[in-house]
Design a protein around this motif. Sequence first.
Motif, mmCIF file in Angstrom:
data_model
loop_
_atom_site.group_PDB
_atom_site.id
_atom_site.type_symbol
_atom_site.label_atom_id
_atom_site.label_comp_id
_atom_site.label_asym_id
_atom_site.label_seq_id
_atom_site.Cartn_x
_atom_site.Cartn_y
_atom_site.Cartn_z
ATOM 1 N N TYR A 1 0.829 -1.204 0.000
ATOM 2 C CA TYR A 1 0.000 0.000 0.000
ATOM 3 C C TYR A 1 0.860 1.248 0.000
ATOM 4 N N PHE B 1 -4.801 4.855 0.425
ATOM 5 C CA PHE B 1 -3.652 4.135 -0.127
ATOM 6 C C PHE B 1 -3.993 3.524 -1.477
ATOM 7 N N ALA C 1 -3.446 0.243 -3.706
ATOM 8 C CA ALA C 1 -3.093 -1.167 -3.553
ATOM 9 C C ALA C 1 -2.217 -1.590 -4.727
ATOM 10 N N ALA D 1 -7.578 -6.349 -0.911
ATOM 11 C CA ALA D 1 -7.464 -4.904 -0.673
ATOM 12 C C ALA D 1 -8.648 -4.404 0.160
ATOM 13 N N ALA E 1 -8.314 -2.869 3.869
ATOM 14 C CA ALA E 1 -8.787 -1.498 4.085
ATOM 15 C C ALA E 1 -9.874 -1.429 5.150
ATOM 16 N N VAL F 1 -9.228 3.098 -0.349
ATOM 17 C CA VAL F 1 -8.265 2.219 -1.005
ATOM 18 C C VAL F 1 -8.495 2.291 -2.514
ATOM 19 N N PRO G 1 5.629 1.923 -1.262
ATOM 20 C CA PRO G 1 4.553 0.995 -0.888
ATOM 21 C C PRO G 1 5.007 0.124 0.295
ATOM 22 N N SER H 1 0.632 -4.527 4.477
ATOM 23 C CA SER H 1 -0.631 -4.195 5.131
ATOM 24 C C SER H 1 -0.450 -3.889 6.619
ATOM 25 N N THR I 1 0.643 -0.399 7.428
ATOM 26 C CA THR I 1 -0.252 0.736 7.170
ATOM 27 C C THR I 1 -0.812 1.289 8.476
#
Length: 277
Positions: free
Chosen positions: A43, A57, A59, A97, A101, A110, A261, A264, A267
């Motif tokens: 992300y 973000f 993906a 994703a 999210a 997302v 990036p 997950s 994030t």
Amino acid sequence: AKETGKSKCSFFEQYMEENGKSKLALLSDIKKGLINNEFTIYYQPQVNLKSGSLNGFEALVRWNHPIKGTIAPDTFIPLAEESGLINKLGQFILNQACKDASSWPKHLKVSVNVSALQFTKNTLVEDIFNALKSSNLASEQLEIELTESVMINNYEYVVKVLNNLRERGVKVALDDFGTGYSSLSYLQEIPLDKLKIDRSFVEKLNVVDNTQATAIVKSIISLAQALNFETTIEGIESANQIAIFKGMGSTYGQGYYYSKPIDSASTISLINNWNNK
Ligand code: C2E
Ligand code: CA
Ligand code: CA
Ligand code: CA
């Protein structure tokens, strides 16, 4: 498109040389990778340029290859598209994703890349709504990114799909704007919320006095504003660029300057640290 072809080719050549494998074998590796959960989503933050706040973000898929390590999407997405495997991969990406999210604060979005090939499948809308439903993600939190190549064939179907999605609150962004087919007439036909201005223009703009790149980006932004689209600048790598694009009135920015990036799990801390800044 030329560049993708080049990197695809060198990857294939290298991969085949090192492993004594054919394109068909590589395809079967991708299939196996899907079954063995070797694909994962990274992300990259998308930032509101005016306020500096985090908007969400994008993906970006990665292949954790058991032997070769992390493989970038430019190398396997084209083959997945060519073979039709992109539908399965794309569905995995959408589901994952949306799931990832769903653990973010509700105001964060997302953005998921949807390949033109996925628009040839007549269950795309259903697949997207199923991904939202099973993850419990609000449709307003989802944006899809598509490229102009989507308009080549099934133009009317694409418009129908996008209208359908937008009616339910899903946002639509046109990716890599300014490259590819770039017939401006598309802008009247595709139901859109956002233009993403390609990194190739942005790269040249780390100096204020690059007059050509400045003129192009400026006019894309004012075109977008006139058509009521938001804009995202891709590939921001310096604070200087932020100042330039903010001054030009772009809505959002994205790039290594903010963050590469990340996986997950990372994030969550990025979101928390962003709020504390
Ligand atoms: P894209 O959609 O234009 O994604 C942006 C690419 O630019 C990403 O590369 C990102 O890591 C890279 N990037 C972002 N900021 C910067 C920067 O400041 N400097 C530089 N040099 N690069 C930056 P990535 O992740 O390798 O993806 C490459 C392309 O592969 C994407 O381009 C997209 O076309 C495709 N792709 C990636 N994920 C997916 C996916 O889930 N589905 C589909 N269909 N395509 C995907
Ligand atoms: Ca994209
Ligand atoms: Ca892009
Ligand atoms: Ca791209």
